[in-house]
Write an enzyme that holds these catalytic residues in place. Structure first.
Site: not given
Ligand code: XMP
Length: 520
Positions: A59, A87-88, A176, A178, A232-234, A376
Site C-alpha cells: 500500500g 511490502c507495506y 511483490h 504477486e 480494442g480487445v476488451d 486483459k
C-alpha cells in the site's frame, strides 16, 4: 460467496496497485480467497469466521508517519493462523513486533536482485543459484529485525527483504511476489497457501461465460444496452459476448474521436458493420473532441474531458432512441485500480482511465461492466472461447483517449497526423519482423520538443519521436522490450526518413514501476 467447505485465504487490502494480482495467483491454485478492507477483516475476526491464512497487501502508506497509518487489530496475531505480509504488510508486521522501519536512502523501484541468506518453507524452490530477480516498489525499509524473526533474503538496498517467524507462522517480504516480473513469485504464494496454510485446491472459477450471462440477464432485464465499442480487445470481446446473450437488445456504438491510429476507424467499421449490421452505429465526433481539448495541457484534465465527452455523446444518442437504460463498457481491473480506490482502502490515483475516473459523477445511463474484476489476458481467453478472430484478440492494447494521451501537452490535428504516421511505421515494421506478438504493447509518443537535425545538407528543426515497447501479462507491471539493435536502429531510421515533422527518435527503457506504460 462459495460454500463453507472451501478453504479460504483473506487478503487485507492496504491499497496496493497490485493487490488483485495476489487474489489472481491464489485463484489459479484453485483455492478460494477474498480481498477485504481492514474494517471487514476486523468484523470477520470478531465473528470468528473460519479462514486458513491471512495476507497483508502492499500500500502507499508508511508506518513512519506517526499520526496515522492503516493498521490491523493486535488480535490478528493471536490465533496462530499463518500470515504473509507483502511490502507495506512486511513493514507493518515488522513495526508491530518491535522492528525498526526507516525511509531508505536508496529507494528500490522495479527490477532488483534478491540474495538467499537462509532456507525457509516460504522460499522452497524460489531461488535459483541463491539469487533471484524480484520487482520492488518501496521507499521504507526494515532496518532492524523484530525479535523472533530471521532474515531469509536480502537485496542490495534492503538487508531484510524476506523475514520469517517460524514459531508464529509469520512470513513477510519487501518485494511483490504477486507481479509477473518477479521470477518464481508464484512459488512463494503457492508455498504459503498450499504448504504453510495447508489449503486444499477445491475451488474453481470455470464457466465465466455462464456467470456473466446470468449477471447480464438479471441486471438488464428487457432494456436495451448500448455497448461502447472502441475496437480494442476488451470492448470487442464484450460486444461479441453481449450479442450472444441479449442479441435483440444490443446496440454497438463506435465513436470516432479523431485520436485513433492510421486506418483504424475503417478497419473497425469493416469488421463490426459486417458482424452487427444495423445494430452497429458509427459516429464521427472528431470536431467535438479536438475542440474540447483546445488549450488543455494537464494529462488528468485531458482524460476527464475525454471521459465526459464520451458520456455526453452516448447520452444524446440514447435520448434520441427509446428504452436504452444501460451503458456496457469493457472496463478491466487495472482501469479501476489506477483510477480510484477499489475496495474502500486508500489507493493513490495514478491516472483517471477515461472509462472510470474520467466519467462524470452524475450519469443517466447505468453501467454494465462484466470484466471489471478481470485482466486483459483473461479477457483474451474468454474471447478465444467465444471464437473471436485472432486479428482482434491479439491486437496490442490501445487506450480509449487514444493518441491524445500520447502527445504530452496541447494536442492539435497536425501533431496527431505526425504521430499517426510514425506509429503506423513502427507497427508495420514490428509485424514485418515477426516481433509484434512478442511485445505486449508498442507505440510511438510525440515528444513536443523540437531539436536540430540535418537532412540532405539542410537544417531541420522538428519533434522527437519516443518509441515505447513493453512486455507484460496484465499491464500492472511491465518491462521494456529488449529490441535487437539492428531492428531498433532500422525502425528509427525509417521513422525519421519517412515522417515529416520528426527528425529524432529515442527509446524508452523505463519499467513499470517506476514508469507507467503510457506517458500521460
Ligand atoms: P498505464 O499507462 O497505466 O497503462 O501503465 C496500463 C494499460 O492501460 C491502458 N490505459 C487505458 N486504457 N482507457 C483505457 O481503455 C484509459 O484511459 C487508459 N489509460 C491507460 C494502457 O494503454 C495500458 O495498456
Amino acid at each position: 460467496m462459495p460454500d463453507k467447505e472451501y478453504d479460504k485465504i483473506l487478503i487485507i487490502d492496504f491499497g496496493s496497485q497490485v493487490t488483485k494480482l495476489i487474489a489472481r495467483s491464489i485463484r489459479e491454485l484453485n483455492v478460494y480467497c477474498e480481498i477485504v478492507t481492514i474494517r471487514k477483516f476486523n468484523k470477520i475476526l470478531k465473528n470468528k469466521l473460519k479462514f486458513k491464512g491471512i495476507i497483508l497487501s502492499g500500500g502507499p502508506d508508511s508506518v513512519t508517519k506517526h499520526k496515522y497509518f492503516p493498521n490491523v487489530n493486535k488480535s490478528t496475531f493471536q490465533h496462530n493462523i499463518p500470515i504473509l505480509g507483502i511490502c507495506y504488510g512486511h513493514q507493518l508486521i515488522s513495526y508491530l513486533f518491535g522492528g525498526k522501519i526507516k525511509k531508505a536512502k536508496k529507494r528500490e523501484f522495479g527490477r532488483t536482485f534478491l540474495h538467499q541468506l537462509n532456507k525457509s518453507d516460504l522460499t522452497n524452490g524460489f531461488f535459483q543459484n541463491k539469487k533471484n530477480v524480484v520487482w520492488m516498489s518501496h521507499s521504507d525499509s526494515v532496518i532492524k529485525i523484530p525479535k523472533g524473526f530471521k532474515a531469509i533474503a536480502r537485496s542490495e538496498n534492503s538487508s531484510n527483504a524476506i523475514l520469517e517467524n517460524k514459531k508464529n507462522n509469520i512470513f513477510t517480504c519487501q518485494f511483490h511476489p504477486e507481479v509477473y516480473h518477479t521470477k518464481n513469485g508464484k512459488i512463494i504464494l503457492k508455498n504459503f497457501v498450499k504448504v504453510i496454510c495447508k489449503c486444499r485446491s477445491n475451488w474453481n472459477n470455470k464457466n465465466k461465460i455462464r456467470q456473466i450471462s446470468s449477471y447480464i440477464k438479471t441486471h438488464v432485464g428487457k432494456h436495451k444496452v448500448l455497448c461502447a465499442l472502441s475496437g480494442g480487445v476488451d470492448s470487442s470481446v464484450l460486444a461479441f459476448l453481449l450479442n450472444k446473450i441479449i442479441k435483440k437488445n444490443l446496440i454497438c456504438v463506435y465513436i470516432d474521436t479523431g485520436f485513433m491510429r492510421m486506418g483504424e476507424t475503417r478497419e473497425i467499421y469493416n469488421i463490426f458493420k459486417k458482424r452487427f449490421k444495423n445494430n452497429f452505429y458509427y459516429l464521427n465526433k472528431k470536431k467535438i473532441f479536438i475542440n474540447a481539448l483546445k488549450g488543455v495541457i494537464d494529462p488528468e484534465k485531458k482524460r476527464k474531458i475525454i471521459g465526459k465527452t464520451f458520456i455526453n455523446i452516448f447520452e444524446k444518442f440514447t435520448k434520441e432512441r427509446k428504452n436504452i437504460r444501460f451503458l456496457a463498457q469493457g472496463t478491466l481491473y487495472p482501469d479501476l485500480i489506477e483510477s480510484q480506490s477499489y475496495s474502500g482502502s486508500k489507493t493513490s490515483i495514478i491516472k483517471s482511465h477515461h472509462n472510470v475516473g474520467g466519467l462524470p459523477k452524475k450519469m443517466k445511463l447505468k453501467l454494465v461492466e462484466p470484466f471489471k474484476e478481470m485482466f486483459k489476458d483473461e479477457v483474451r481467453i474468454l474471447g478465444k472461447q467465444l471464437g473471436i478472430d485472432k486479428q482482434i484478440l491479439l491486437r496490442h492494447p490501445f487506450p480509449g483517449p487514444g493518441l491524445a494521451i500520447r502527445i504530452p501537452g496541447e494536442i492539435n490535428e497536425k501533431k496527431i497526423k505526425i504521430l499517426q504516421y510514425a506509429d503506423s511505421i513502427l507497427i508495420k515494421e514490428l509485424k514485418k519482423r515477426n516481433i509484434y506478438d512478442k511485445i505486449w504493447q508498442a507505440f510511438t509518443v510525440l515528444i513536443p520538443i523540437k531539436t536540430v537535425g540535418v537532412m540532405g545538407d539542410e537544417r531541420t528543426y522538428d519533434y522527437i519521436c519516443g518509441i515505447r515497447a513493453v512486455t507484460s501479462v496484465d499491464g500492472m507491471t511491465a518491462d521494456y522490450y529488449k529490441f535487437n539493435h539492428k531492428d531498433l536502429s532500422e525502425i528509427s531510421t525509417k521513422i525519421v526518413n519517412e515522417t515529416n515533422g520528426i527528425n529524432r527518435v529515442v527509446y524508452d527503457v523505463t519499467s513499470k514501476p517506476p514508469g507507467t506504460i503510457e506517458w500521460e
